[in-house]
Design an enzyme around this catalytic site. Structure first.
Site, mmCIF file in Angstrom:
data_model
loop_
_atom_site.group_PDB
_atom_site.id
_atom_site.type_symbol
_atom_site.label_atom_id
_atom_site.label_comp_id
_atom_site.label_asym_id
_atom_site.label_seq_id
_atom_site.Cartn_x
_atom_site.Cartn_y
_atom_site.Cartn_z
ATOM 1 N N CYS A 3 61.345 42.373 30.186
ATOM 2 C CA CYS A 3 60.601 41.570 30.460
ATOM 3 C C CYS A 3 61.023 40.390 28.901
ATOM 4 C CB CYS A 3 59.678 40.688 30.143
ATOM 5 S SG CYS A 3 58.877 39.132 29.676
ATOM 6 N N CYS A 11 55.595 36.945 24.446
ATOM 7 C CA CYS A 11 54.008 36.369 25.058
ATOM 8 C C CYS A 11 54.246 38.400 25.631
ATOM 9 C CB CYS A 11 54.834 36.394 26.420
ATOM 10 S SG CYS A 11 53.339 36.577 27.797
ATOM 11 N N CYS A 86 59.300 34.325 33.737
ATOM 12 C CA CYS A 86 58.276 35.810 33.751
ATOM 13 C C CYS A 86 58.251 35.747 35.628
ATOM 14 C CB CYS A 86 57.098 34.829 34.441
ATOM 15 S SG CYS A 86 55.791 36.290 34.393
ATOM 16 N N GLN A 210 42.418 37.473 45.672
ATOM 17 C CA GLN A 210 43.272 38.282 45.243
ATOM 18 C C GLN A 210 44.915 37.932 44.311
ATOM 19 O OE1 GLN A 210 41.683 40.398 43.745
ATOM 20 N NE2 GLN A 210 39.957 40.711 45.859
ATOM 21 N N TYR A 239 29.397 38.670 47.429
ATOM 22 C CA TYR A 239 31.011 38.066 46.657
ATOM 23 C C TYR A 239 32.303 37.917 47.930
ATOM 24 C CZ TYR A 239 27.452 39.736 43.265
ATOM 25 O OH TYR A 239 26.596 39.892 42.731
ATOM 26 N N GLU A 260 28.588 33.543 49.546
ATOM 27 C CA GLU A 260 29.979 33.055 48.298
ATOM 28 C C GLU A 260 28.976 31.725 47.450
ATOM 29 O OE1 GLU A 260 32.108 32.678 45.502
ATOM 30 O OE2 GLU A 260 32.313 34.445 46.759
ATOM 31 N N ASN A 304 31.718 42.791 46.378
ATOM 32 C CA ASN A 304 32.751 43.351 45.465
ATOM 33 C C ASN A 304 32.972 41.403 44.369
ATOM 34 O OD1 ASN A 304 35.277 42.335 44.664
ATOM 35 N ND2 ASN A 304 36.553 40.939 46.262
ATOM 36 N N CYS A 331 36.492 45.436 40.127
ATOM 37 C CA CYS A 331 37.483 44.975 39.031
ATOM 38 C C CYS A 331 37.055 45.771 38.045
ATOM 39 C CB CYS A 331 38.157 43.477 39.288
ATOM 40 S SG CYS A 331 36.859 43.108 38.813
#
Length: 371
Positions: A3, A11, A86, A210, A239, A260, A304, A331
């Protein structure tokens, strides 16, 4: 992955970029096992992602000027570092960013300046579907620029033939929040099809999907495989977002309900169920409130949650509910460990790390719990 932005120190969001990818996976696997060290379980090998071109969305801060706009990230001091090249973005998303920069100039959209609090255009948000279609959202301070966006929309569609949905989000306040509550859809279509395996899912402008479509597909496939032998007749997807788990776990003879807080996500999930004929229904509301107010517990609960986890109230309800199986997609392994400690009667029998976010410390952990 190489990158130029990283090497030039423009970055450093990919904090693990200098770590070989196999070592990144091993590091995340070890991190998850360490967090759940007190909970015996069978760990599958971590699931790898593509190392570049995997992000299906770009959340670009807008800076610079009308003639020379920058699309990227906010640097200390308020300047915007342009990141149009990117290497993380999917090809369709990456290809759209230079065109969107031209559109800023063509439609005379004045970039918002954080220091002076002047200007109109705060963000451009782009999402790409697995088929290459695009959803583009312009986050503005007011409706002042909307007529010009409408006027030049044909030009944008000509330059981006796979552009499916365009909307404006109104975010009048000076804050770090990404978007406001009001959304104005400018195209005939308001739904972006996001086909995952055999299931056609839909995304509305304010819905959540996602970030990594490849790993999302694997996540839902594993959920279906791990629960295939469970004799559930009723299941909840708490969720649920746009209904990924619910749509993959619904089967003949079962009642599947997704809950949700986002009404936009529920509308998209409902459209998916209707389009595909899947026997699942969706409700807008708080997951914990839904569970606490329910008269009966289902046979399977999928959770989730965001990074904070499900919290003490929902964990306590699951512990005392008698639910025989829980599928937890996390997560953040620290909140996962905390929630599992509050549910000692539900023991993990299977777990796996899925690398949703390569080159960072973040990852997804899927755990199947059995009472």
């Amino acid at each position: 992955m190489r990158c130029d932005y990283y090497e030039a120190e423009q970055c450093r969001s990919c904090t693990l970029l200098e770590v070989p990818y196999t070592n990144q996976l091993a590091r995340k696997h070890a991190r998850a096992r360490e967090a759940l060290d007190d909970v015996p379980t069978v760990w599958e090998e971590p699931l790898a992602s593509a190392q570049a071109g995997f992000r299906n969305k770009a959340k670009m801060v807008i800076g610079g000027t009308v003639e020379e706009p920058r699309l990227g990230i906010l640097r200390p001091g308020g300047a915007v570092q342009d990141l149009r090249e990117c290497p993380l973005h999917e090809p369709a998303v990456a290809g759209a960013l230079p065109v969107l920069a031209e559109f800023v100039t063509a439609a005379r959209l004045v970039p918002y300046d954080v220091a002076t609090r002047r200007g109109e255009l705060k963000y451009v948000l782009v999402t790409g579907s697995p088929s290459g279609e695009l959803l583009v959202r312009f986050v503005l301070r007011s409706t002042e620029s909307v007529p010009r966006i409408r006027k030049h929309l044909a030009w944008l569609t000509e330059r981006l033939p796979h552009l499916a949905v365009v909307s404006v989000n109104l975010h009048p306040t000076h804050s770090a929040v990404l978007e406001g509550e009001e959304e104005i859809v400018l195209t005939e279509r308001a739904l972006l099809p996001m086909r995952v395996g055999d299931v056609e899912m839909y995304l509305r402008p304010q819905g959540f999907f996602q970030t990594n479509s490849q790993i999302a597909a694997a996540l839902y496939r594993l959920a279906a495989e791990w629960t295939a032998g469970l004799p559930y007749r009723a299941a909840w997807d708490l969720y649920c977002g746009v209904g990924g788990f619910a749509l993959h776990l619904a089967r003949p003879g079962t009642e599947v309900i997704g809950v949700e807080s986002s009404a936009e996500a529920v509308a998209a999930a409902t459209a998916s169920a209707a389009e595909t004929g899947v026997g699942a229904r969706f409700e807008a509301g708080d997951a914990t409130t839904f569970a606490l107010n329910s008269r009966e517990a289902p046979d399977l609960v999928v959770v989730n949650p965001p990074r904070r986890g499900i919290g003490a109230d929902l964990a306590g309800w699951l512990e005392s509910s008698g639910v025989p199986h829980v599928l937890y997609s996390s997560c953040h392994v620290d909140s996962l460990a905390r929630d599992l400690a509050a549910m000692p009667s539900l023991r993990p029998v299977r777990a796996q790390v899925l690398d949703m976010f390569p080159h960072t410390e973040h990852f997804e952990t899927l755990v199947l719990l059995k009472r």
